[in-house]
Design an enzyme around this catalytic site. Structure first.
Site, PDB file in Angstrom:
ATOM      1  N   SER A   3     -13.976 -27.356  -4.943  1.00  0.00           N
ATOM      2  CA  SER A   3     -14.269 -25.924  -4.020  1.00  0.00           C
ATOM      3  C   SER A   3     -14.017 -26.193  -2.523  1.00  0.00           C
ATOM      4  O   SER A   3     -13.104 -26.467  -2.070  1.00  0.00           O
ATOM      5  CB  SER A   3     -15.478 -25.360  -4.364  1.00  0.00           C
ATOM      6  OG  SER A   3     -16.005 -24.416  -3.780  1.00  0.00           O
ATOM      7  N   ASP A  30     -14.890 -19.721  19.837  1.00  0.00           N
ATOM      8  CA  ASP A  30     -14.245 -20.688  20.541  1.00  0.00           C
ATOM      9  C   ASP A  30     -14.204 -21.885  19.352  1.00  0.00           C
ATOM     10  O   ASP A  30     -14.307 -23.111  19.941  1.00  0.00           O
ATOM     11  CB  ASP A  30     -14.381 -21.296  21.550  1.00  0.00           C
ATOM     12  CG  ASP A  30     -16.064 -21.738  21.772  1.00  0.00           C
ATOM     13  OD1 ASP A  30     -16.689 -21.371  20.861  1.00  0.00           O
ATOM     14  OD2 ASP A  30     -16.233 -22.190  22.779  1.00  0.00           O
ATOM     15  N   HIS A  50     -14.941 -21.172 -11.848  1.00  0.00           N
ATOM     16  CA  HIS A  50     -14.950 -21.910 -10.562  1.00  0.00           C
ATOM     17  C   HIS A  50     -15.214 -23.571 -10.610  1.00  0.00           C
ATOM     18  O   HIS A  50     -14.989 -24.392  -9.908  1.00  0.00           O
ATOM     19  CB  HIS A  50     -15.575 -21.367  -9.457  1.00  0.00           C
ATOM     20  CG  HIS A  50     -15.607 -21.848  -8.049  1.00  0.00           C
ATOM     21  ND1 HIS A  50     -14.407 -21.828  -7.338  1.00  0.00           N
ATOM     22  CD2 HIS A  50     -16.611 -22.593  -7.379  1.00  0.00           C
ATOM     23  CE1 HIS A  50     -14.548 -22.510  -6.110  1.00  0.00           C
ATOM     24  NE2 HIS A  50     -15.857 -23.193  -6.246  1.00  0.00           N
TER      25      HIS A  50
END
Length: 424
Positions: free
Chosen positions: A143, A345, A398
């Site tokens: 993952s 940023d 998953h």
């Protein structure tokens, strides 16, 4: 530094601790990073290559093994396995509510920003060079561990011999809004599958939601159980057997008994992994642009997930601003996380040119129906990385890495490519 050596049935174990700077770009006060080394008990004296396991998350500590089943048993046949407690988790310097309560909003946001993939990879490289002899090692990323793998290949490919990824090839130009645009329809499909399997729970959940909407249902820690907190239980729908765990939870929900409330608290408190919530959207910050609570903004475009919709739909791997108000363990993170959501940023996590020219063998399992990491984005990423192979399957959810066949298939793909890179 080795701080303990002991034996778990079938494995010899060494616990290591190193000091690393909080900020690798401006080394100052250190924090602690912990790693656990495992080797087959009868091979402890052999010079075996290392396999670094990169745990899912964010905010995930390394597994605590009790035996040699699944992928671990397969890996111990040929590797020394290194289980890293990523900074901020487990026995590494940990971040929790007490730590965050001592920091101001700006200081807390700056602190949390030092616990992303770039810092974790720098920690791993320090471990490789100072503790494990400096030889190349392989990685297995589950993952979010796959996200870390791509950052590792971007920053320090010279440390890697081969990379294996299970359900975690990140988009190379991360866009949190696009991630959730793709995620909500998949979560809705998982809900539909759950209600097809257990149709009587549509009424169970409706009655429960109506009662919670009236208010003043308290969890054992004093938090109010709201409808939206109930919906967050759907995070488990992407794992096996998530539908069955939800079924048995709801099977005892009538009358809101203490057993039900205790289970809901355990599944929704984030007490053991607050960084998962605090950093969930920040893992998509790379270059200019704020994440700006992308999951919340996208949810507004899907009225089927409204709290008064019926059947009530559960949500998935989405983190919302209300969680930092309603959930006790997350409240100390609130001011810092708000600033992280506004930040525009972020350092870039992936070097596109370097990844395109990559020579380290990479094999990735892409779960076609993955609820958390979109298979389309994963395949796009695989096509843009040199020396990469993707195995697409709908046999697993998953958490497919729990089946030893997945790791065996990935190592087989690399072996068929000619094997990993050897050398110092």
């Amino acid at each position: 530094m080795i701080i303990a050596t002991y034996t778990i049935p079938g494995m010899r174990v060494r616990d290591h601790v190193v000091e690393v700077p909080l900020d690798w770009s401006d080394p100052g006060a250190p924090i602690r990073v912990f790693a656990r080394e495992l080797v087959a008990a009868d091979r402890d004296r052999e010079d075996l290559p290392c396999l670094l396991f990169l745990q899912g998350g964010p905010g995930g500590k390394g597994p605590r093994p009790v035996g040699t089943s699944g992928w671990l048993g397969r890996a111990l046949e040929t590797y020394r396995v290194i289980l890293l407690d990523q900074r901020g988790t487990g026995r590494s310097t940990r971040i929790d509510g007490r730590v965050m309560s001592a920091l101001g909003a700006r200081e807390g946001a700056d602190y949390l920003a030092r616990f992303r993939a770039d810092s974790i990879v720098a920690d791993a490289e320090h471990l490789r060079k100072t503790v494990f002899g400096g030889k190349r090692w392989s990685t297995l990323g589950q993952s979010y561990g796959g996200f870390l793998t791509l950052t590792y290949l971007s920053a320090a490919p010279e440390g890697l011999s081969a990379c294996y990824v299970a359900g975690g090839l990140a988009a190379l130009e991360p866009d949190a809004e696009e991630v959730y645009r793709r995620t909500y329809p998949r979560v809705a499909a998982k809900n539909a599958a759950f209600y097809r399997r257990y149709p009587h729970h549509a009424e169970t959940v409706a009655r429960l939601a109506d009662r919670l909407a009236e208010g003043d249902v308290r969890l054992p820690d004093g938090d109010v159980l709201t409808v939206r907190r109930l919906q967050s239980l759907g995070l488990d729908f992407g794992m096996k057997p998530g539908y069955e765990r939800m079924h048995w939870l709801l099977d005892e929900a009538e009358g809101l008994p203490e057993t039900f409330l205790h289970q809901v608290l355990a599944r929704t408190s984030f007490a053991d992994n607050p960084l998962f919530a605090a950093l969930q959207e920040s893992i998509y910050g790379s270059g200019p642009g704020a994440t700006a609570w992308a999951a919340q903004r996208e949810r507004a475009r899907h009225p089927a997930f409204a709290e008064d919709a019926r059947p009530l739909l559960f949500t998935g791997e989405m983190i919302y601003p209300w969680m930092f108000e309603e959930i006790r363990a997350l409240r100390p993170f609130r001011a810092a996380v708000e600033l992280l959501a506004e930040r525009a940023d972020w350092p870039r996590l992936y070097d596109l040119d370097r990844l395109a020219a990559n020579e380290v063998p990479l094999a990735a399992a892409v779960y076609f129906d993955d609820m958390y990491v979109d298979s389309g984005l994963q395949l796009d990423t695989a096509a843009r990385i040199g020396n990469a192979q993707a195995w697409v399957t709908n046999e697993y959810e998953h958490d497919g890495i729990g089946e030893d066949r997945v790791f065996a298939r990935l190592t087989g793909l690399v072996r068929d490519m000619g094997g990993g890179i050897t050398g110092e």
